[in-house]
Write a protein that holds these residues in place. Sequence first.
Motif, mmCIF file in Angstrom:
data_model
loop_
_atom_site.group_PDB
_atom_site.id
_atom_site.type_symbol
_atom_site.label_atom_id
_atom_site.label_comp_id
_atom_site.label_asym_id
_atom_site.label_seq_id
_atom_site.Cartn_x
_atom_site.Cartn_y
_atom_site.Cartn_z
ATOM 1 N N ALA A 109 -70.631 5.017 15.668
ATOM 2 C CA ALA A 109 -70.347 4.074 16.753
ATOM 3 C C ALA A 109 -70.805 4.644 18.094
ATOM 4 O O ALA A 109 -71.350 3.920 18.943
ATOM 5 N N ARG A 110 -70.602 5.939 18.268
ATOM 6 C CA ARG A 110 -71.044 6.576 19.514
ATOM 7 C C ARG A 110 -72.569 6.583 19.609
ATOM 8 O O ARG A 110 -73.139 6.357 20.687
ATOM 9 N N ALA A 111 -73.224 6.830 18.466
ATOM 10 C CA ALA A 111 -74.686 6.835 18.461
ATOM 11 C C ALA A 111 -75.230 5.454 18.814
ATOM 12 O O ALA A 111 -76.211 5.330 19.562
ATOM 13 N N GLN A 112 -74.609 4.405 18.278
ATOM 14 C CA GLN A 112 -75.074 3.029 18.514
ATOM 15 C C GLN A 112 -75.157 2.674 20.004
ATOM 16 O O GLN A 112 -76.041 1.925 20.421
ATOM 17 N N LYS A 113 -74.261 3.223 20.779
ATOM 18 C CA LYS A 113 -74.210 2.887 22.202
ATOM 19 C C LYS A 113 -75.483 3.294 22.937
ATOM 20 O O LYS A 113 -75.835 2.691 23.953
ATOM 21 N N SER A 114 -76.157 4.336 22.420
ATOM 22 C CA SER A 114 -77.349 4.842 23.104
ATOM 23 C C SER A 114 -78.645 4.516 22.362
ATOM 24 O O SER A 114 -79.721 4.881 22.828
ATOM 25 N N LEU A 115 -78.550 3.888 21.202
ATOM 26 C CA LEU A 115 -79.739 3.549 20.424
ATOM 27 C C LEU A 115 -80.187 2.126 20.734
ATOM 28 O O LEU A 115 -79.377 1.265 21.090
ATOM 29 N N LYS A 116 -81.475 1.882 20.619
ATOM 30 C CA LYS A 116 -82.016 0.545 20.871
ATOM 31 C C LYS A 116 -81.516 -0.408 19.796
ATOM 32 O O LYS A 116 -81.710 -0.185 18.606
ATOM 33 N N ARG A 117 -80.899 -1.482 20.252
ATOM 34 C CA ARG A 117 -80.336 -2.445 19.313
ATOM 35 C C ARG A 117 -81.427 -3.016 18.397
ATOM 36 O O ARG A 117 -82.490 -3.425 18.846
ATOM 37 N N GLY A 118 -81.152 -3.023 17.082
ATOM 38 C CA GLY A 118 -82.105 -3.544 16.112
ATOM 39 C C GLY A 118 -83.102 -2.523 15.611
ATOM 40 O O GLY A 118 -83.845 -2.809 14.665
ATOM 41 N N SER A 119 -83.137 -1.330 16.206
ATOM 42 C CA SER A 119 -84.053 -0.284 15.730
ATOM 43 C C SER A 119 -83.557 0.247 14.390
ATOM 44 O O SER A 119 -82.376 0.079 14.041
ATOM 45 N N PRO A 120 -84.433 0.887 13.582
ATOM 46 C CA PRO A 120 -83.972 1.451 12.295
ATOM 47 C C PRO A 120 -82.762 2.369 12.452
ATOM 48 O O PRO A 120 -81.835 2.301 11.651
ATOM 49 N N ALA A 121 -82.779 3.228 13.487
ATOM 50 C CA ALA A 121 -81.654 4.149 13.687
ATOM 51 C C ALA A 121 -80.375 3.383 14.005
ATOM 52 O O ALA A 121 -79.291 3.705 13.502
ATOM 53 N N TRP A 122 -80.494 2.341 14.849
ATOM 54 C CA TRP A 122 -79.317 1.534 15.199
ATOM 55 C C TRP A 122 -78.765 0.843 13.961
ATOM 56 O O TRP A 122 -77.546 0.778 13.758
ATOM 57 N N LEU A 123 -79.646 0.306 13.129
ATOM 58 C CA LEU A 123 -79.219 -0.389 11.915
ATOM 59 C C LEU A 123 -78.523 0.562 10.946
ATOM 60 O O LEU A 123 -77.545 0.203 10.291
ATOM 61 N N GLN A 124 -79.032 1.790 10.855
ATOM 62 C CA GLN A 124 -78.399 2.781 9.979
ATOM 63 C C GLN A 124 -77.005 3.133 10.493
ATOM 64 O O GLN A 124 -76.053 3.241 9.707
ATOM 65 N N ALA A 125 -76.880 3.285 11.798
ATOM 66 C CA ALA A 125 -75.565 3.549 12.380
ATOM 67 C C ALA A 125 -74.635 2.363 12.124
ATOM 68 O O ALA A 125 -73.444 2.544 11.816
ATOM 69 N N ASP A 126 -75.178 1.156 12.228
ATOM 70 C CA ASP A 126 -74.384 -0.048 11.998
ATOM 71 C C ASP A 126 -73.884 -0.119 10.559
ATOM 72 O O ASP A 126 -72.746 -0.524 10.298
#
Length: 475
Positions: free
Chosen positions: A444-461
């Motif tokens: 959840a903390r990582a998501q705040k700084s990752l570009k929404r919809g990016s592979p990294a954001w989706l993995q965090a999601d």
Amino acid sequence: MHSLASGPHPSKRVSARNLFRKTLALTCSIAVALPLLITPAQAQRGRISLVRDAETEALLRDYAKPIFKVAGIAHSEPQIILVNDKSFNAFVPDSRRMFINIGVLMEAEAPGEVIGVIAHETGHIAGRHLVRLRSAAANAQIMSVIGMILGAGAAAAGAASGSGQAASGGGAIALGAGSVGRRSLLSYQRGEEAAADRAALRYLNATGQSARGMLKTFQRMSEQQMFTRQFVDPYAQSHPMAQDRYNGLLREAQKSPHFNKAEDYVLQYRHELVRAKLFAFSSHPSATLRAYPRKDKSPAAQYARAIAAMKSRGKGAVKEIDALIRTQPNNPYYYELKGQALLEGGDPKRAIAPFRKALSIKPNEPQFMVWLGYALVGSNDNSKLAEAESILKKAIQRDANSGVAYSQLAIAHGRQGERAEADLATAKGLMVTGDFQAAKRYAARAQKSLKRGSPAWLQADDIVAYKPPNVPNRR
């Protein structure tokens, strides 16, 4: 950076997410699904202690490969996982994994004994026994429920008629119903164990191997049961008695043209090295020196003593390990041992070279990649962080179950100022170890700084949304 993180096309992002979800399901299932098939004595808060060792795992894969092929499961080759338990036991929780205690390798004097165990467990997988066992368990529960209903009905009828005897009889039926269902299930399990034994014989014959090792295992088990057999109810056991299994297989095994075939020399040599290694790592150095005294000049004994020296003196054991390396300059596991001695002895910079050497001999071994990445990160040389990140990601691609790889990758990201990527790597590592709540916090903390919809954001999601299945901590 990893290519999955930079692909802008939506389809690539979806495929990246699907890939991560598959990986997530596989890595988390070890911590979640296993309690279904292990006893409370083996389980500890729903998890068991696992061992990772490249040399031992490679040997087990070589033992299993021909068995898996003739059993028809080579296309979906089960992962063999080592359990940190010195008892002689193995089990399969599903068609994807086979768990083998280190005690199997430590007690077995020859490869055939371990191969027999693998062949038996393969019989369970190929025979789809686990699927049918769940169905049988459900039927056993139904039998118990029916018995309790009948018992309750008899008790009610007895009470209505004023018959205390009938009422008490109904209570007895209800109390005994669970036992009836359980015995039915145990009977089914014993039948499946016997079927797996017969399948193991077929696999050994088809691969041109002797069943003597498997029979020796049953002999050992029978000797252990010798003093308890007379007090055991054979109908209350999930497995046939060891002596019965031995007797049932002996005649058929002796018919094989391969029965008197000698053990493979190369496998025997590797087996002895692994036995010595496992003993030395799992025992006090003084116990290792008693089991492998200095007068024993065999390669296995030298290996065990070098490990004992490392455990006692850390990097001070490099002389002994170098002497070991001189006996086999192309043995990657000896360089791995040297690197480990230096790394754990507080000298990660010097550990880099032996880990590089090990990886040069066996370039696709992910555990060597993890060691090298660990040493590069530990060297505190910022110029090595990019290489450490690259090698650790490569290791994770080949083996997604390494919590150490994720933790070191998180450190590498953090030192390069990549806070969100560090948090995501930490979250993934926590998912591997089964700490889902902590993993969700970091994701959840990582998501705040990752570009929404990016592979990294989706993995965090996916981690934030993950719901572990609700499973009991016992059979």
